[in-house]
Scaffold this active site. Structure first.
Site, mmCIF file in Angstrom:
data_model
loop_
_atom_site.group_PDB
_atom_site.id
_atom_site.type_symbol
_atom_site.label_atom_id
_atom_site.label_comp_id
_atom_site.label_asym_id
_atom_site.label_seq_id
_atom_site.Cartn_x
_atom_site.Cartn_y
_atom_site.Cartn_z
ATOM 1 N N ASP A 161 0.845 -1.192 0.000
ATOM 2 C CA ASP A 161 0.000 0.000 0.000
ATOM 3 C C ASP A 161 0.880 1.243 0.000
ATOM 4 O OD1 ASP A 161 -2.351 1.764 0.594
ATOM 5 O OD2 ASP A 161 -3.308 -0.157 0.995
ATOM 6 N N HIS A 237 -3.722 5.909 3.351
ATOM 7 C CA HIS A 237 -4.408 4.709 2.875
ATOM 8 C C HIS A 237 -3.787 3.433 3.443
ATOM 9 C CE1 HIS A 237 -5.834 1.768 -0.203
ATOM 10 N NE2 HIS A 237 -6.860 2.578 -0.292
ATOM 11 N N SER A 568 -10.991 -1.161 -1.241
ATOM 12 C CA SER A 568 -9.727 -1.119 -0.501
ATOM 13 C C SER A 568 -9.950 -1.358 0.982
ATOM 14 C CB SER A 568 -9.038 0.236 -0.684
ATOM 15 O OG SER A 568 -8.253 0.256 -1.840
#
Length: 788
Positions: A161, A237, A568
């Site tokens: 990520d 994220h 996600s």
């Protein structure tokens, strides 16, 4: 080139469909001390038969209006404000009524009104922790998924990520066991990151920037502010997904005071290894493969990739190629399905050795209503902390919509709004083009006081929430048409925002997220994708302290947690649950672990009704096997196992040539020899996908089941045939004598002539039911398509 799925985390692009999700939550019913104005919180129960016909027929908005009418008649407005500012919740299911802040005199006035059944003081109950694991049934009960897996202890989840923020409390290593001796990874040092940032929870961290630098060679001063040349997360994220999968327990977690509770990942006892492969301009295949390469060698048990692109042939798909190697080494690979729904055949990460995860909703809502000047109430949602910072939130403001003016003004693009026109007003912004939170920043910069974000037709009623930088709410497409009609009907349209707090278990869930990518698989229709769905809407999880909770550079607020939506967010839920299954059954193959998650998935919501996809029951191409159920996944009874050689035979059966298969597998094979004696080879997948093409009206598949439940077990088949298809299973009973014993069965599918047209699809299920005390139900979804 594979681009990271653009989620709410970056807010630079609006996803093709609306994005929704939820991860932590505090549901608190408690006695609230009297405030300076003598208010106390009360629950007002109303007689359901007293609901006006107009309110009952037109839905929640008018019911809320009806509820507010009681407050209008009974409140004395002591301490200032209006009646709606007193409302905390509006109830419609568990009871008909509302919760509000009232004085003792107002309570007496309410009790005297016709239609009021009771007015009760709010009472303190226990706190409910991070909501998505509670929603999934993860708890401390003996025999549950956490207790059977020891919270995932001993497993290592590798997250590819944007990196990690190691100081987040979600990565503390209190009570964590030592680092597994098989771990061979490193804690790579770099900009604002050194080896001391790793611990027994975050056991490894690496970063990969070469592909990124080649594609973006010039590093301007503005760009340098966006990134750290290290594993440190500059966007949030990666921090969010890592903590969702395996974050430690964090008491008192919240998003600026909202959703307070104890945060936990799905596998709070598991270790995390962060591989930073994504940067401000996306994720490059070279970096992704480098990260996967290291992760396999480092010794991870699960790889979690909340990234991907559009469906492409497997031999051109770097994730498919890298994950095949990982699977050969016993690593479970879990990937996001993509955010291109509800478009058919939009599902990404289609390789049959990958567990592909779509997104679902929770039964938690963050209501933020728009009360129009004509009294109409429009339902919306927002995580702007209106109950704490309601300077402009509860104030009636003039509405303005800049359509037809400067280019992009209707979307509230930065620099497009007229300061003279919108200053001090509530601005309506259309969904699309730029990020949702970015629209609010544009309104704020231009002097606007509040914002109503209006869904377009393509977004329908999806309700992704954001931690906006000003009082704001998101309304659905149906509400946006009502709002604009009202604005066109009056010379000076006005409205105010009414924040309704947080609601739990007031709506049906899970449901399929509108944005979640759908099947059938474009490149591999013989395998049903996505495999399953998991929570991916309004998920609260860890967040870097250098990034505001909205994800905008201009947002100077600080929060250790924020809310994001997308597949996600669904992916790390499934990754964490895969770690639980691996911890409980360390010898199981990746295919067996996936099978356990798929065959035990739920196909009904928490009310026992079919999982919905918009207004219709969800089909197999949106939910796959169903919604993940961790408690059942750790004890599935039977599993469908697959060996790497079986995947190669599958590629041969699809018509892949020797060079293409070698590209994926690094094995030089002859399909003719491999399939000799297997003319009708079927991959032993937990789901069943059938296609009637070129005039075929009949097809046969075979499956093998391995007993991992109880010895001396007897299973009986139950079939729900897809419409237009006859299904015959042989044998109808499977009797297992011991553990790890394997039994086979055959299924014949026959299409009824003239029933279905070309391009039609249908779904059904095949389930093996154990009649003993465990009552195992091993379910396989069936998808059928008709083609030319």
């Amino acid at each position: 080139l594979l681009a990271r799925q653009h989620e709410v985390w970056q807010q630079h692009q609006s996803p093709p469909m609306a994005v929704i999700a939820s991860f932590l939550f505090l549901f608190l019913l408690c006695s609230v001390p009297l405030d300076a104005h003598g208010f106390h919180t009360y629950i007002v129960q109303l007689h359901p038969h007293s609901i006006p016909a107009s309110a009952s027929a037109t839905g929640l908005q008018n019911k809320l209006h009806w509820h507010l009418s009681f407050l209008d008649r009974a409140t004395f407005l002591e301490g200032g404000g209006d009646a709606s500012s007193r409302l905390l919740y509006s109830y419609h299911s568990a009871l008909e009524g509302f919760a509000a802040r009232l004085t003792e005199d107002e309570v007496a006035a309410l009790r005297a009104l016709p239609g009021v059944i009771a007015v009760r003081p709010d009472s303190r109950l226990e706190l409910h922790t991070t909501y998505s694991y509670t929603f999934l049934g993860l708890n401390f009960a003996p025999g549950g998924a956490w207790s059977r897996s020891r919270f995932g202890q001993g497993t290592i989840i590798g997250v590819l990520d944007t990196g990690v923020w190691p100081e987040s409390p979600s990565f503390r290593d209190d009570r964590m066991p030592p680092v597994p001796t098989r771990w061979r990874g490193v804690c790579q040092e770099g900009e604002h990151f050194n080896s001391s940032n790793c611990n027994r929870k975050l056991i490894g961290a690496r970063f990969y920037a070469k592909g990124h630098r080649i594609n973006y060679p010039e590093k301007s001063s503005s760009v340098s502010l966006l990134e750290y040349v290290s594993p440190r997360d500059a966007h949030g994220h990666g921090t969010h997904t890592s903590s969702t999968a395996a974050g430690a327990a964090v008491p008192g977690a919240s998003v600026l005071g909202l959703g307070s509770g104890e945060a936990r990942g799905m596998a709070p006892g598991a270790h995390i290894a962060a591989y930073k492969v994504c940067w401000f301009n996306g994720c490059y295949s070279s970096d992704i493969l480098a990260g996967m390469d290291d992760a396999i060698r480092d010794g991870v048990d699960v790889l979690s990739l909340s990234l991907g692109g559009f469906p492409i042939p497997l031999f051109e798909d770097s994730i498919a190629i890298g994950s095949f190697r990982a699977t050969e080494r016993g690593v479970v690979v879990v990937c996001a399905a993509g955010n291109n729904g509800p478009v058919p055949s939009s599902v990404a990460n289609e390789a049959p050795w990958i567990t592909t995860v779509g997104a679902s909703t929770l039964d938690r809502r963050f209501p933020a209503f728009v009360r129009l000047g004509n009294g109409r109430i429009l339902y919306g949602e927002s995580m702007f902390p209106g109950n704490h910072f309601s300077k402009n939130g509860g104030k009636e403001l003039e509405l303005i919509y800049e359509a037809g003016g400067q280019k992009g003004a209707e979307f509230c693009l930065k620099g497009s709004l007229s300061k003279a026109r919108i200053s001090g007003k509530m601005v309506v912004c259309d969904r699309g083009v730029n990020g949702r939170a970015e629209k609010g920043e544009a309104v704020k910069e231009a002097g606007g006081a509040a914002m109503v974000l209006a869904n377009s037709e393509i977004n329908q009623q999806e309700d992704s929430v954001d931690v906006h930088v000003l009082p704001a709410t998101l309304i659905g497409y149906a509400q946006s048409t009502i709002l604009k009609s009202y604005m066109n009907s009056t010379f000076r349209p006005v409205a105010k925002l009414v924040y309704g707090g947080t609601r739990i278990r007031r709506s049906r869930a899970p449901a399929v997220a509108l944005f979640s990518s759908r099947g059938p698989s474009l490149t591999n229709p013989s395998v049903l994708k996505p495999d399953l769905i998991a929570p991916g809407v309004n998920i609260i999880a860890a967040w870097p302290s250098n990034v505001g909770p909205s994800g905008l550079q201009e947002d100077r607020r600080k929060s250790n947690f924020t809310v994001l939506s997308g597949t996600s967010m669904a992916c790390p839920h499934a990754s964490g649950i895969a770690a639980l299954v691996r911890s409980a059954h360390p010898s199981w193959s990746p295919a067996a672990i996936r099978s356990a998650m798929m065959t035990t998935a739920d196909v009904v919501d928490h009310l026992g009704k079919p999982i919905m996809d918009g207004k219709e029951p969800a089909g197999v191409f949106s939910v796959g096997a169903g919604h993940v159920n961790p408690a059942r996944a750790v004890d599935p009874g039977l599993v469908y196992d697959v060996q790497p050689e079986d995947y190669i035979a599958h590629l041969c059966s699809l018509g892949y040539n020797q060079a293409e298969i070698f590209t994926i597998t690094h094995r030089n094979i002859s399909c003719g020899k491999l399939l000799q004696g297997q003319k009708q080879f079927n991959l032993n997948y937990p789901s069943i996908s059938v296609s009637f093409t070129q005039g075929r009206t009949s097809t046969t598949i075979q499956r093998k089941l391995t007993n991992v439940g109880l010895p001396d077990s007897i299973y009986t088949v139950q079939v729900t045939a897809p419409p237009g298809v006859t299904v015959t299973v042989t044998p109808k009973i499977l009797a297992f004598g011991g553990i790890n014993e394997i039994k086979s069965y055959t299924v014949v599918f026959e299409s009824k002539k003239g029933v279905q047209e070309e391009g039609s699809v249908a779904g059904g299920q095949l389930m093996w039911v154990h009649g003993g005390r465990k009552k195992y139900k091993v379910r396989s979804p069936i998808s059928v398509t008709w083609g030319a």
